[in-house]
Design a protein around this motif. Sequence first.
Motif, PDB file in Angstrom:
ATOM      1  N   SER A 163       0.885  -1.158   0.000  1.00  0.00           N
ATOM      2  CA  SER A 163       0.000   0.000   0.000  1.00  0.00           C
ATOM      3  C   SER A 163       0.925   1.210   0.000  1.00  0.00           C
ATOM      4  CB  SER A 163      -0.888   0.011   1.245  1.00  0.00           C
ATOM      5  OG  SER A 163      -1.586  -1.214   1.367  1.00  0.00           O
ATOM      6  N   THR A 164       0.923   1.922  -1.111  1.00  0.00           N
ATOM      7  CA  THR A 164       1.911   2.980  -1.294  1.00  0.00           C
ATOM      8  C   THR A 164       1.249   4.342  -1.267  1.00  0.00           C
ATOM      9  OG1 THR A 164       3.270   1.519  -2.636  1.00  0.00           O
ATOM     10  CG2 THR A 164       3.706   3.868  -2.823  1.00  0.00           C
ATOM     11  N   PHE A 165       1.837   5.231  -0.496  1.00  0.00           N
ATOM     12  CA  PHE A 165       1.313   6.597  -0.348  1.00  0.00           C
ATOM     13  C   PHE A 165       2.437   7.566  -0.698  1.00  0.00           C
ATOM     14  CE2 PHE A 165      -2.574   5.415   1.879  1.00  0.00           C
ATOM     15  CZ  PHE A 165      -2.249   4.135   2.301  1.00  0.00           C
ATOM     16  N   ASN A 166       2.282   8.244  -1.820  1.00  0.00           N
ATOM     17  CA  ASN A 166       3.261   9.234  -2.230  1.00  0.00           C
ATOM     18  C   ASN A 166       2.677  10.628  -2.064  1.00  0.00           C
ATOM     19  OD1 ASN A 166       5.247   7.321  -3.273  1.00  0.00           O
ATOM     20  ND2 ASN A 166       3.774   6.961  -4.922  1.00  0.00           N
ATOM     21  N   TYR A 167       3.371  11.500  -1.353  1.00  0.00           N
ATOM     22  CA  TYR A 167       2.959  12.901  -1.214  1.00  0.00           C
ATOM     23  C   TYR A 167       1.546  13.006  -0.632  1.00  0.00           C
ATOM     24  CZ  TYR A 167       6.975  13.932  -4.210  1.00  0.00           C
ATOM     25  OH  TYR A 167       8.235  14.025  -4.734  1.00  0.00           O
ATOM     26  N   CYS A 168       1.240  12.194   0.361  1.00  0.00           N
ATOM     27  CA  CYS A 168      -0.098  12.201   0.948  1.00  0.00           C
ATOM     28  C   CYS A 168      -0.099  12.874   2.318  1.00  0.00           C
ATOM     29  CB  CYS A 168      -0.622  10.768   1.085  1.00  0.00           C
ATOM     30  SG  CYS A 168      -1.007   9.990  -0.504  1.00  0.00           S
ATOM     31  N   LYS A 169      -1.308  13.232   2.769  1.00  0.00           N
ATOM     32  CA  LYS A 169      -1.483  13.824   4.090  1.00  0.00           C
ATOM     33  C   LYS A 169      -2.486  12.985   4.876  1.00  0.00           C
ATOM     34  CE  LYS A 169      -2.518  17.902   2.292  1.00  0.00           C
ATOM     35  NZ  LYS A 169      -1.907  17.974   0.967  1.00  0.00           N
ATOM     36  N   LEU A 170      -2.163  12.717   6.132  1.00  0.00           N
ATOM     37  CA  LEU A 170      -3.078  12.018   7.017  1.00  0.00           C
ATOM     38  C   LEU A 170      -3.489  12.971   8.130  1.00  0.00           C
ATOM     39  CD1 LEU A 170      -1.282   8.554   7.544  1.00  0.00           C
ATOM     40  CD2 LEU A 170      -2.842   9.235   5.708  1.00  0.00           C
ATOM     41  N   ILE A 171      -4.785  13.233   8.238  1.00  0.00           N
ATOM     42  CA  ILE A 171      -5.315  14.069   9.298  1.00  0.00           C
ATOM     43  C   ILE A 171      -6.271  13.191  10.102  1.00  0.00           C
ATOM     44  CG2 ILE A 171      -6.478  16.222   9.866  1.00  0.00           C
ATOM     45  CD1 ILE A 171      -3.958  16.609   8.133  1.00  0.00           C
ATOM     46  N   ASN A 172      -5.907  12.889  11.341  1.00  0.00           N
ATOM     47  CA  ASN A 172      -6.735  12.034  12.189  1.00  0.00           C
ATOM     48  C   ASN A 172      -7.123  10.744  11.453  1.00  0.00           C
ATOM     49  OD1 ASN A 172      -8.128  11.350  14.565  1.00  0.00           O
ATOM     50  ND2 ASN A 172     -10.049  12.128  13.717  1.00  0.00           N
ATOM     51  N   SER A 173      -6.170  10.102  10.837  1.00  0.00           N
ATOM     52  CA  SER A 173      -6.456   8.946   9.991  1.00  0.00           C
ATOM     53  C   SER A 173      -5.454   7.825  10.257  1.00  0.00           C
ATOM     54  CB  SER A 173      -6.404   9.340   8.506  1.00  0.00           C
ATOM     55  OG  SER A 173      -7.443  10.258   8.209  1.00  0.00           O
ATOM     56  N   THR A 174      -5.852   6.632   9.842  1.00  0.00           N
ATOM     57  CA  THR A 174      -5.022   5.443  10.067  1.00  0.00           C
ATOM     58  C   THR A 174      -4.840   4.700   8.760  1.00  0.00           C
ATOM     59  OG1 THR A 174      -5.807   5.170  12.337  1.00  0.00           O
ATOM     60  CG2 THR A 174      -4.898   3.223  11.259  1.00  0.00           C
ATOM     61  N   ILE A 175      -3.614   4.308   8.489  1.00  0.00           N
ATOM     62  CA  ILE A 175      -3.356   3.382   7.392  1.00  0.00           C
ATOM     63  C   ILE A 175      -2.613   2.187   7.968  1.00  0.00           C
ATOM     64  CG2 ILE A 175      -3.415   5.076   5.535  1.00  0.00           C
ATOM     65  CD1 ILE A 175      -0.400   5.203   5.606  1.00  0.00           C
ATOM     66  N   SER A 176      -3.073   0.997   7.592  1.00  0.00           N
ATOM     67  CA  SER A 176      -2.530  -0.194   8.224  1.00  0.00           C
ATOM     68  C   SER A 176      -2.592  -1.370   7.273  1.00  0.00           C
ATOM     69  CB  SER A 176      -3.339  -0.521   9.494  1.00  0.00           C
ATOM     70  OG  SER A 176      -2.916  -1.750  10.041  1.00  0.00           O
ATOM     71  N   ASN A 177      -1.496  -2.062   7.159  1.00  0.00           N
ATOM     72  CA  ASN A 177      -1.464  -3.319   6.411  1.00  0.00           C
ATOM     73  C   ASN A 177      -0.789  -4.346   7.296  1.00  0.00           C
ATOM     74  OD1 ASN A 177      -1.209  -5.454   4.662  1.00  0.00           O
ATOM     75  ND2 ASN A 177      -0.451  -4.233   2.939  1.00  0.00           N
ATOM     76  N   THR A 178      -1.574  -5.319   7.737  1.00  0.00           N
ATOM     77  CA  THR A 178      -1.068  -6.264   8.732  1.00  0.00           C
ATOM     78  C   THR A 178      -0.914  -7.668   8.177  1.00  0.00           C
ATOM     79  OG1 THR A 178      -3.337  -6.596   9.466  1.00  0.00           O
ATOM     80  CG2 THR A 178      -2.027  -4.981  10.664  1.00  0.00           C
ATOM     81  N   ASN A 179      -0.928  -7.808   6.873  1.00  0.00           N
ATOM     82  CA  ASN A 179      -0.725  -9.130   6.294  1.00  0.00           C
ATOM     83  C   ASN A 179       0.664  -9.632   6.676  1.00  0.00           C
ATOM     84  OD1 ASN A 179       0.126 -11.148   4.290  1.00  0.00           O
ATOM     85  ND2 ASN A 179      -1.867 -10.721   3.382  1.00  0.00           N
ATOM     86  N   SER A 180       0.727 -10.861   7.136  1.00  0.00           N
ATOM     87  CA  SER A 180       2.014 -11.375   7.592  1.00  0.00           C
ATOM     88  C   SER A 180       2.431 -12.621   6.828  1.00  0.00           C
ATOM     89  CB  SER A 180       1.947 -11.707   9.085  1.00  0.00           C
ATOM     90  OG  SER A 180       0.924 -12.665   9.308  1.00  0.00           O
ATOM     91  N   SER A 181       1.768 -12.872   5.714  1.00  0.00           N
ATOM     92  CA  SER A 181       2.031 -14.124   5.018  1.00  0.00           C
ATOM     93  C   SER A 181       3.032 -13.998   3.892  1.00  0.00           C
ATOM     94  CB  SER A 181       0.714 -14.685   4.448  1.00  0.00           C
ATOM     95  OG  SER A 181       0.192 -13.786   3.497  1.00  0.00           O
ATOM     96  N   GLY A 182       3.292 -12.838   3.427  1.00  0.00           N
ATOM     97  CA  GLY A 182       4.133 -12.704   2.248  1.00  0.00           C
ATOM     98  C   GLY A 182       5.437 -11.999   2.542  1.00  0.00           C
ATOM     99  N   SER A 183       6.247 -11.948   1.549  1.00  0.00           N
ATOM    100  CA  SER A 183       7.535 -11.285   1.703  1.00  0.00           C
ATOM    101  C   SER A 183       7.542  -9.911   1.053  1.00  0.00           C
ATOM    102  CB  SER A 183       8.648 -12.142   1.089  1.00  0.00           C
ATOM    103  OG  SER A 183       8.383 -12.348  -0.282  1.00  0.00           O
ATOM    104  N   VAL A 184       6.382  -9.527   0.511  1.00  0.00           N
ATOM    105  CA  VAL A 184       6.300  -8.216  -0.113  1.00  0.00           C
ATOM    106  C   VAL A 184       6.010  -7.189   0.969  1.00  0.00           C
ATOM    107  CG1 VAL A 184       5.122  -6.821  -1.834  1.00  0.00           C
ATOM    108  CG2 VAL A 184       5.434  -9.265  -2.210  1.00  0.00           C
TER     109      VAL A 184
END
Lengths: 414, 118
Positions: A163-184
Motif C-alpha cells: 500500500s503505497t502513499f506518495n505525497y499524501c497527508k493524514l489528518i486524524n487517519s489510520t493506514i494499516s497493512n497487517t498481512n504477515s504471510s508474504g515477503s512483499v
Amino acid sequence: MVHNFKEGIDWIADPTGATPLANHIFVSKSGNDTTGDGSPGNPYLTVEKAYTIPATNNQFNIIVGTGEYVVSNLTGVFSTIVGDGVVIFSDPNNNLTLTTSRLYANNIVFKDYMILAQTSGGVCNSCIFINSDFGNLSSTVQSVFNNCTFINSSLITNQNNTSTFNYCKLINSTISNTNSSGSVAGVFFLDGYADENSIINSSRLPARGEIDRSNIQGIIQGYFTIENFFSENPKFQNLPGFDFTLQPDSPHIGAAIDGSTIGNGYVGSSFFEGIYELDEAINNNENVRYNSLGEIEVIGDNESETITLEPVEFEFLRYIGKVRISGFPDLVINTPTSDNSKINPNFLSFEMRYAQNDGVWTGWKKYRFNEIPSLNADGKSNAENGYNWADNRKIIARKYQIRLTILKTSYNAA
Amino acid sequence: MQLKKFTGFSIENDSAIPLRKWVGISVETIENLFIQVRNGSGKLLKCTIVVISGGQVQGEYTSNPLNLYVENSANLTIEARAINHNQKTQTVLHGGDGFYKTVVFNLDRASVSRIDIN
C-alpha cells in the motif's frame, strides 16, 4: 450543446472544445442517463451509467463535472473517474459501500464512504477521503495513492501487496497493512505528512515498510525502514479551515526526494477568518457572517450576497497563482435550475479584477476556482462560455481584487 | 475534525514573474552602480528596476539608466528585476520577443559588465 468541461477534451486538435479525447465518457449534473450519449455536449447524469459503457477491462476515463453525487455501486473494472472542478461523492446516510473491483480516481472528494469488498488495488491521484474507510483489500494488486488527503479516514487491510502513499497527508487517519504471510513489503509512506492523531502501521516481517522524507507527528507501528523523517509543525495556512497551503517557512518546502514539497503542498496566501481582507469584506455586509464552525454563510432575506475583498498588491508585476476554495461546499443545489439549466457542467467561480503598473483596473471577470486565473488572447476569462483551454494565458498583475457571490444555502455555482 | 463547508479560499503563490530576472552579481566593492535595461535593438526600455539586496527590496526605480550608490557593498549580492511599463496592448511572457534581450551593467571605476539574459 455548449459545454464547460475542461478535462478529456482535445483542445489542441479542436480549440472549440467540441471534440473529446478517445475513450472518454462525460457526466454532468445537467446530463441525462436516458437521452444522453456520454459526449461532452450531451453527458450522462450518473457515474454508474457511464461506468457501464466501456467493455470489460477497457480503460476509459469518466469525466465528472462539478457537483455532489451519490455513487453506490460501480460495476466495471478499469475505468478512471476524473473530477472536472469540485466533485464530491457523498453519502448523506453514511451507510453506502462503494463497490468496485479496483478504484481508479483523480481529483474526487469521497465523503462518508465505506470503500471495500471487491476493492482490490487501484490508483487514486489528488483525491480527498473524508470520514471514509477502505477495508478488506486482499488482492495481489498494489494500492497506490498519490497526492491524496485522508481526513478522519482509514485504510485497514491485510492486502497481500504494498500500500503505497506518495505525497499524501493524514489528518486524524489510520493506514494499516497487517498481512504477515508474504515477503512483499506493506506500507510505503513517502514524502508525506501525518498529524499527531494519525497512525501508520505495517506488520509485514520479514519484509518491511518504508517511511522516507516524511513529517510524522503521529504513531508508527510495525516494521519499517525509516530515513530522513522528522516531526515538526507543518505550518499549514489554516488546517481547521482545510487550507493546506503552506506558510513560507514550512518545513515541508523542498523536503521531498526531488526537491519539491512533501504532502503535495503549495506555498500560498490565506483568506480566512482572521485575515484582514476577508474579515473586512464580511464585516461590511451585514447579511454575511461566519457561523460557529467558521463557515461563511448568508443570513437575512436575500438568496445571495456579494462580498468584495480589499485589493492585494504585489511588490512587482507577478503572475496570479491558483485560487483554491477551502472547505467542502454544499453542492446539493448545484443541480441546474431553470436559471442555469444550460450550464454543462457547473463550476465554482469567483470574480476578479486586476491592474498592472499603470494602476488602471480591468473590468470584473469570472474565473474558476481551483485553477490559475487565465485568459484567452481575446480577453475571455476561463469561466466564460467558449473558453479555449489550449490558449491559456496566466494573468500578470501588480494588484488584484476578488469578490465572491455566496448563495444562502451553498457556495455559488455558475 | 469536524467537516466544514465554505470557509474561505487561498491563493497559491506563482513563483514565476513575468519576465527574466538575473540574480547575483557578487562584487567586492560597488559604489556607483549604473544599470541600463535595453531591448534587443539596443533601445532603452521604459521600465521599473527593482533592486534587491539581502533578500530585501531596497528600491524601485522608474528611471533607466539608473545610477545607484551602494553602501556597505563588500560581499553584497544584488538582484535586479526590470519590469516593463508598456503592458497595455501586449502580454509579457518569459523571454518574449523584444523584452530584455540585453541588460547592461556599467560599473564605475572603468569596469564594464555586460550581461545577456535572453
